[in-house]
Design a protein around this motif. Structure first.
Motif, mmCIF file in Angstrom:
data_model
loop_
_atom_site.group_PDB
_atom_site.id
_atom_site.type_symbol
_atom_site.label_atom_id
_atom_site.label_comp_id
_atom_site.label_asym_id
_atom_site.label_seq_id
_atom_site.Cartn_x
_atom_site.Cartn_y
_atom_site.Cartn_z
ATOM 1 N N VAL A 103 0.834 -1.209 0.000
ATOM 2 C CA VAL A 103 0.000 0.000 0.000
ATOM 3 C C VAL A 103 0.868 1.257 0.000
ATOM 4 C CG1 VAL A 103 -1.630 1.352 1.412
ATOM 5 C CG2 VAL A 103 -2.020 -1.088 1.038
ATOM 6 N N LYS A 104 2.046 1.166 0.598
ATOM 7 C CA LYS A 104 2.949 2.324 0.680
ATOM 8 C C LYS A 104 3.393 2.816 -0.696
ATOM 9 C CE LYS A 104 7.037 -0.628 1.263
ATOM 10 N NZ LYS A 104 8.139 -1.009 2.172
ATOM 11 N N TYR A 105 3.243 1.969 -1.732
ATOM 12 C CA TYR A 105 3.643 2.359 -3.076
ATOM 13 C C TYR A 105 2.571 3.199 -3.784
ATOM 14 C CZ TYR A 105 7.579 -0.861 -2.698
ATOM 15 O OH TYR A 105 8.739 -1.493 -2.302
ATOM 16 N N LEU A 106 1.413 3.329 -3.156
ATOM 17 C CA LEU A 106 0.362 4.176 -3.714
ATOM 18 C C LEU A 106 0.633 5.599 -3.242
ATOM 19 C CD1 LEU A 106 -2.774 1.899 -3.198
ATOM 20 C CD2 LEU A 106 -1.408 2.226 -5.269
ATOM 21 N N THR A 107 1.301 6.350 -4.071
ATOM 22 C CA THR A 107 1.708 7.709 -3.730
ATOM 23 C C THR A 107 1.045 8.717 -4.666
ATOM 24 O OG1 THR A 107 3.601 7.679 -5.239
ATOM 25 C CG2 THR A 107 3.963 6.815 -3.001
ATOM 26 N N GLU A 150 3.380 9.026 0.130
ATOM 27 C CA GLU A 150 2.295 8.091 0.402
ATOM 28 C C GLU A 150 0.959 8.793 0.597
ATOM 29 O OE1 GLU A 150 3.077 4.956 3.318
ATOM 30 O OE2 GLU A 150 5.202 5.490 3.215
ATOM 31 N N ILE A 151 -0.085 8.145 0.108
ATOM 32 C CA ILE A 151 -1.432 8.712 0.220
ATOM 33 C C ILE A 151 -2.150 8.220 1.468
ATOM 34 C CG2 ILE A 151 -3.732 8.720 -0.854
ATOM 35 C CD1 ILE A 151 -2.338 8.792 -3.568
ATOM 36 N N PHE A 152 -1.973 6.946 1.791
ATOM 37 C CA PHE A 152 -2.670 6.380 2.945
ATOM 38 C C PHE A 152 -1.802 6.510 4.196
ATOM 39 C CE2 PHE A 152 -4.591 4.163 -0.683
ATOM 40 C CZ PHE A 152 -5.927 4.477 -0.451
ATOM 41 N N LEU A 153 -2.119 7.510 4.999
ATOM 42 C CA LEU A 153 -1.345 7.812 6.200
ATOM 43 C C LEU A 153 -2.247 7.915 7.431
ATOM 44 C CD1 LEU A 153 0.839 10.663 4.654
ATOM 45 C CD2 LEU A 153 1.598 8.315 5.108
ATOM 46 N N THR A 154 -1.640 7.783 8.609
ATOM 47 C CA THR A 154 -2.377 7.973 9.859
ATOM 48 C C THR A 154 -2.515 9.481 10.109
ATOM 49 O OG1 THR A 154 -0.378 8.061 11.228
ATOM 50 C CG2 THR A 154 -1.310 5.879 10.779
ATOM 51 N N ASN A 156 -1.104 11.074 12.262
ATOM 52 C CA ASN A 156 0.229 11.580 12.607
ATOM 53 C C ASN A 156 1.180 11.597 11.408
ATOM 54 O OD1 ASN A 156 -0.521 11.896 15.323
ATOM 55 N ND2 ASN A 156 -0.051 9.749 15.759
ATOM 56 N N GLY A 157 0.648 11.251 10.236
ATOM 57 C CA GLY A 157 1.475 11.281 9.038
ATOM 58 C C GLY A 157 2.353 10.067 8.842
ATOM 59 N N LYS A 158 2.075 8.991 9.564
ATOM 60 C CA LYS A 158 2.867 7.775 9.428
ATOM 61 C C LYS A 158 2.167 6.777 8.509
ATOM 62 C CE LYS A 158 4.953 8.150 14.041
ATOM 63 N NZ LYS A 158 5.150 7.483 15.349
ATOM 64 N N SER A 159 2.922 5.807 8.009
ATOM 65 C CA SER A 159 2.349 4.768 7.149
ATOM 66 C C SER A 159 1.354 3.928 7.936
ATOM 67 C CB SER A 159 3.456 3.864 6.596
ATOM 68 O OG SER A 159 4.393 4.604 5.844
ATOM 69 N N LEU A 160 0.288 3.506 7.257
ATOM 70 C CA LEU A 160 -0.672 2.616 7.897
ATOM 71 C C LEU A 160 -0.030 1.245 8.084
ATOM 72 C CD1 LEU A 160 -4.066 3.300 6.057
ATOM 73 C CD2 LEU A 160 -3.513 3.803 8.432
ATOM 74 N N SER A 161 -0.149 0.680 9.256
ATOM 75 C CA SER A 161 0.416 -0.646 9.519
ATOM 76 C C SER A 161 -0.565 -1.725 9.088
ATOM 77 C CB SER A 161 0.728 -0.809 11.005
ATOM 78 O OG SER A 161 -0.474 -0.852 11.765
ATOM 79 N N ARG A 162 -0.033 -2.914 8.851
ATOM 80 C CA ARG A 162 -0.871 -4.065 8.504
ATOM 81 C C ARG A 162 -1.926 -4.293 9.594
ATOM 82 N NH1 ARG A 162 0.292 -8.906 5.616
ATOM 83 N NH2 ARG A 162 2.414 -8.150 5.326
ATOM 84 N N ARG A 163 -1.502 -4.169 10.853
ATOM 85 C CA ARG A 163 -2.422 -4.407 11.968
ATOM 86 C C ARG A 163 -3.567 -3.399 11.972
ATOM 87 N NH1 ARG A 163 -0.112 -5.201 17.968
ATOM 88 N NH2 ARG A 163 0.569 -7.129 16.934
#
Length: 240
Positions: A103-107, A150-154, A156-163
Motif C-alpha cells: 500500500v505504501k507504493y500508492l503515492t 504516500e497517500i494512505f497515512l495515519t 500523525n502522518g505515518k504509514s498505515l500498519s498491517r495491523r
C-alpha cells in the motif's frame, strides 16, 4: 546417546493417531517435519516418516469466500460511516491486486503517472492503476493536503500498519453485515484475481500482475467455493 529403542513403526502409529484425533492434514505435516528434524538431531534418521500427500484443494471454504457483493457493501458502509480513507483503501487493494504491505507504493506521484513500480522480495513489477482510481486517490490526497509521497497515512502522518488496516476492516464487518471470517486484506487480492481472470482468461498474465514466480501459486487464488463450482456445473447443461 540416542535412544535406539525407538522404531519407525511407532512414529508411523503416532502419525496415524494424529489423524484419528482430528488434526488437519496440513497440521499433521507440520508436526511430522518438526519430528523428522528432531530424529535427525538425535541420530534416529531411520525412524523418519513421510509427510501426508495432500491433493490440491478444489474448493475454498464458503465461510472464507468474500463475494463481490459483500465487498461492495463494505465500501458503501465505510463511505456511509464517513470512513473515506478505509473505503478508498478497500477499493485500491481490490482494483490493483496489491498486497497490504505494498500500500505504501500508492503515492501522489504514482497516482499522477497511473502506474506504480513495486519492489518486493528481490523483484520489481509494474502495477497499472485504473484511471478512476487515480482520480479518487488524487482527490483524497488533495483533501488531506498531501502534495507528495504516500497517500494512505495515519493522522500523525505515518504509514498505515498491517495491523491497523486489518483492525479497521474487521471493525467494519458488523456494520456491513459481512462475516468477519471473510474479511482480511489478502481476501481482497483473491477477489481481484478472480475478477481479473474471468475477464482475460490468462493465468500467466495474472501471475505477472500478482507478482508470482509460479503459476501454481496463482492457481490457489482462483479456487472458488463449492457453491460456485456447482453453479458452473449447472451451466454446462449436460443433463437433459
Amino acid at each position: 546417546m540416542a535412544d535406539k529403542s525407538l522404531e519407525k513403526a511407532q512414529v508411523s502409529a503416532w502419525r496415524a493417531q494424529l489423524l484419528s484425533d482430528g488434526y488437519a492434514p496440513e497440521t499433521v505435516n507440520s508436526m511430522i517435519v518438526a519430528l523428522n528434524r528432531f530424529l535427525d538431531f538425535i541420530g534416529c534418521s531411520d525412524c523418519r516418516v513421510r509427510t501426508l500427500r495432500i491433493q490440491r484443494k478444489l474448493f475454498r471454504r464458503q465461510e472464507r469466500e468474500l463475494t463481490r457483493a459483500e465487498y461492495e457493501r463494505m465500501v458503501q458502509t465505510a463511505e456511509r460511516k464517513g470512513q473515506q480513507r478505509l473505503a478508498l483503501l478497500l477499493e485500491a487493494i481490490t482494483a490493483t491486486g496489491i498486497r497490504v504491505s505494498e500500500v505504501k507504493y500508492l503515492t501522489v506521484e504514482t497516482a499522477r503517472a497511473g502506474r506504480a513500480e513495486i519492489a518486493l522480495k528481490g523483484k520489481i513489477r509494474v502495477i497499472l492503476l485504473p484511471n478512476k482510481l487515480c482520480r479518487k486517490l488524487l482527490k483524497y490526497a488533495k483533501k488531506q493536503k498531501t502534495v507528495s509521497g504516500e497517500i494512505f497515512l495515519t493522522k500523525n502522518g505515518k504509514s498505515l500498519s498491517r495491523r491497523q488496516i486489518w483492525s479497521e476492516m474487521k471493525h467494519l464487518c458488523k456494520f456491513a453485515g459481512v462475516e468477519a471470517s471473510k474479511v482480511f486484506p489478502h481476501n481482497l487480492r483473491h477477489l481481484f484475481a478472480t475478477v481479473f481472470y474471468q475477464a482475460c482468461k490468462d493465468i500467466a498474465k495474472l501471475a505477472d500482475v500478482l507478482g508470482h514466480s509460479s503459476i501454481e501459486t496463482t492457481r490457489i487464488y482462483l479456487i472458488t467455493s463449492g457453491t460456485e463450482h456447482a453453479r458452473q456445473l449447472a451451466h454446462l447443461r449436460l443433463i437433459s
